[in-house]
Design a protein around this motif. Sequence first.
Motif, PDB file in Angstrom:
ATOM      1  N   VAL A 357      50.303  26.259 102.905  1.00 29.88           N
ATOM      2  CA  VAL A 357      49.857  26.900 104.054  1.00 29.88           C
ATOM      3  C   VAL A 357      48.668  28.063 104.334  1.00 29.88           C
ATOM      4  O   VAL A 357      47.799  27.851 105.028  1.00 29.88           O
ATOM      5  CB  VAL A 357      51.127  27.769 104.898  1.00 29.88           C
ATOM      6  CG1 VAL A 357      50.667  28.520 106.027  1.00 29.88           C
ATOM      7  CG2 VAL A 357      52.167  26.682 105.412  1.00 29.88           C
ATOM      8  N   VAL A 358      48.545  28.545 103.154  1.00 32.14           N
ATOM      9  CA  VAL A 358      47.414  29.581 102.871  1.00 32.14           C
ATOM     10  C   VAL A 358      46.228  28.676 102.602  1.00 32.14           C
ATOM     11  O   VAL A 358      45.116  28.941 103.016  1.00 32.14           O
ATOM     12  CB  VAL A 358      47.759  30.715 101.993  1.00 32.14           C
ATOM     13  CG1 VAL A 358      46.334  31.223 101.618  1.00 32.14           C
ATOM     14  CG2 VAL A 358      48.956  31.778 102.501  1.00 32.14           C
ATOM     15  N   THR A 359      46.462  27.597 101.572  1.00 38.06           N
ATOM     16  CA  THR A 359      45.359  26.718 101.444  1.00 38.06           C
ATOM     17  C   THR A 359      44.852  26.215 102.760  1.00 38.06           C
ATOM     18  O   THR A 359      43.564  26.172 102.959  1.00 38.06           O
ATOM     19  CB  THR A 359      45.640  25.832 100.548  1.00 38.06           C
ATOM     20  OG1 THR A 359      46.189  26.510  99.387  1.00 38.06           O
ATOM     21  CG2 THR A 359      44.383  24.803 100.089  1.00 38.06           C
ATOM     22  N   PHE A 360      45.539  25.489 103.589  1.00 40.16           N
ATOM     23  CA  PHE A 360      45.250  25.033 104.772  1.00 40.16           C
ATOM     24  C   PHE A 360      44.391  26.214 105.725  1.00 40.16           C
ATOM     25  O   PHE A 360      43.177  25.741 106.225  1.00 40.16           O
ATOM     26  CB  PHE A 360      46.380  24.599 105.626  1.00 40.16           C
ATOM     27  CG  PHE A 360      46.117  23.966 106.877  1.00 40.16           C
ATOM     28  CD1 PHE A 360      45.347  22.609 107.202  1.00 40.16           C
ATOM     29  CD2 PHE A 360      46.295  24.696 108.247  1.00 40.16           C
ATOM     30  CE1 PHE A 360      44.977  22.218 108.444  1.00 40.16           C
ATOM     31  CE2 PHE A 360      45.993  24.342 109.518  1.00 40.16           C
ATOM     32  CZ  PHE A 360      45.505  22.957 109.485  1.00 40.16           C
ATOM     33  N   LEU A 361      44.942  27.050 105.821  1.00 40.86           N
ATOM     34  CA  LEU A 361      44.261  28.247 106.622  1.00 40.86           C
ATOM     35  C   LEU A 361      42.786  28.604 106.115  1.00 40.86           C
ATOM     36  O   LEU A 361      42.033  28.987 106.926  1.00 40.86           O
ATOM     37  CB  LEU A 361      45.252  29.475 107.005  1.00 40.86           C
ATOM     38  CG  LEU A 361      46.361  29.151 107.753  1.00 40.86           C
ATOM     39  CD1 LEU A 361      47.506  30.502 107.597  1.00 40.86           C
ATOM     40  CD2 LEU A 361      46.214  28.708 109.241  1.00 40.86           C
TER      41      LEU A 361
END
Length: 469
Positions: A357-361
Amino acid sequence: MQLLDIIVILIYFGTMVVIGVYGSMKAKTTEEYVLAGRNLGFFMFFGCMAAVILGGASTIGTAKLGYQYGISGMWFVVMIGLGILLLGIFMIKPLFGEKVKTISELLGKRYNTETRYLSAIVASIYTLMVSVTQVIGMGTIFHAVLGWDNHLSMLIGGGIVLFYTLLGGMWSVTITDIIQFVIKATGIFAIMLPMSLYAAGGWSNLVSQLPSTHFDVTHIGLTQIFQYFLLYTLGLIISQDIWQRAFTAKTEKISRTGSISAGVFSIAYAIAISIIGMCGVVVIPNIDNPQNIFAAMALKILPPGVLGLVLACVCSALMSTSSGTLLASSTLITNDILKPFFFKKADEKRFMIVSRVVTFLVGLTAIVFAIWIQDVLVALDVAYAILSGAIFVPVVLGFFWKRATAKAGFYSIIISTLVIIAGLAIEGITSTNPIMYGIATSFLVMIILSLITTSKEVVHDETAKRELS
């Protein structure tokens, strides 16, 4: 471009997507997701390290500088190579035994938890900005070659990188980087360099056509060369994306020799790209935007099929650095900010979800910033200025000066960061002075506070040690 060239590039992009899916099956734990299981041999490690440091900014930016300043345009990437050389010679040995994932985790062990959080914020901003430069580069190439809108080009290129990094993490990045390294080395040294020289009439014609200043290794200016040293040599020594690659090696020897080899390769790469830019002065003397000279040269001199391969080479340079820095930024945020505060007891499955999720953001933010900034060298200068000026001194003194204290490390990062930002705002983002102000401030704060700090604070913060154990 011919249909064959478009097919070659589409095959390349499709391969990257397939590798992302494959990497998602390999990355089952956070250790595998962010460090590829710490299991790379020499060739894999060397290829990955060379791929991540020689990105789109290195290729497009050096060709632009070669066009404008001649052979002295090499200093931009030469200083990157020097940073990796110094990392291999001096830093790998103390780094390798720590078994950490990030630069901030190491600073937390050496100083305290506050320093860990603060350095994570600074370093994650830096790695994000480097990723931004690569997305800008993709937009430049797609716009010059395909005629697409710049914003659409950045969105598509950044989206592909985000996809395979999001799925497979460092496993996907490692596999794609090896492919990208081979394509990059072949495209530049075996195709683009000799064909550029041929199109320019050979080296002797280049010498006769260009002004003598284009063959002066200091033509770009000693001040500019020194700025590159401050930005890139010092910055690469303490860069999270580089450290993260260093930790993927199977042994300390592989990490050290692979880093040194990548540094030497970078210097050769810098000379080759500068010469390609110099050939551009003869072949395309009146280009509107020098930042497009590499793509314009490829379109001008390469036959169908080969053109697609060389443009895939540039895309590979962009994607390898972008994916590495994107993963580095998300690792800093998840490992050093979110995990200690919110996911301290999370199991592997849950933390893998958080990491993705953090990678996506982070990837989405990089694409938005790229569309906003749009100048590849400006974005890179800002990123390295903050890193070199604020983080370099605490890291180096933390390794080599036993009296460095937790309080000194923490406040040196805060104060020097503020000094750098103020300096950039006042003197402009192209000024070298704010970096020197930051380094000097950081050094003075470290020395003064360490000397006046009580002996109880000198070596390690016990709270940080308990949290990291």
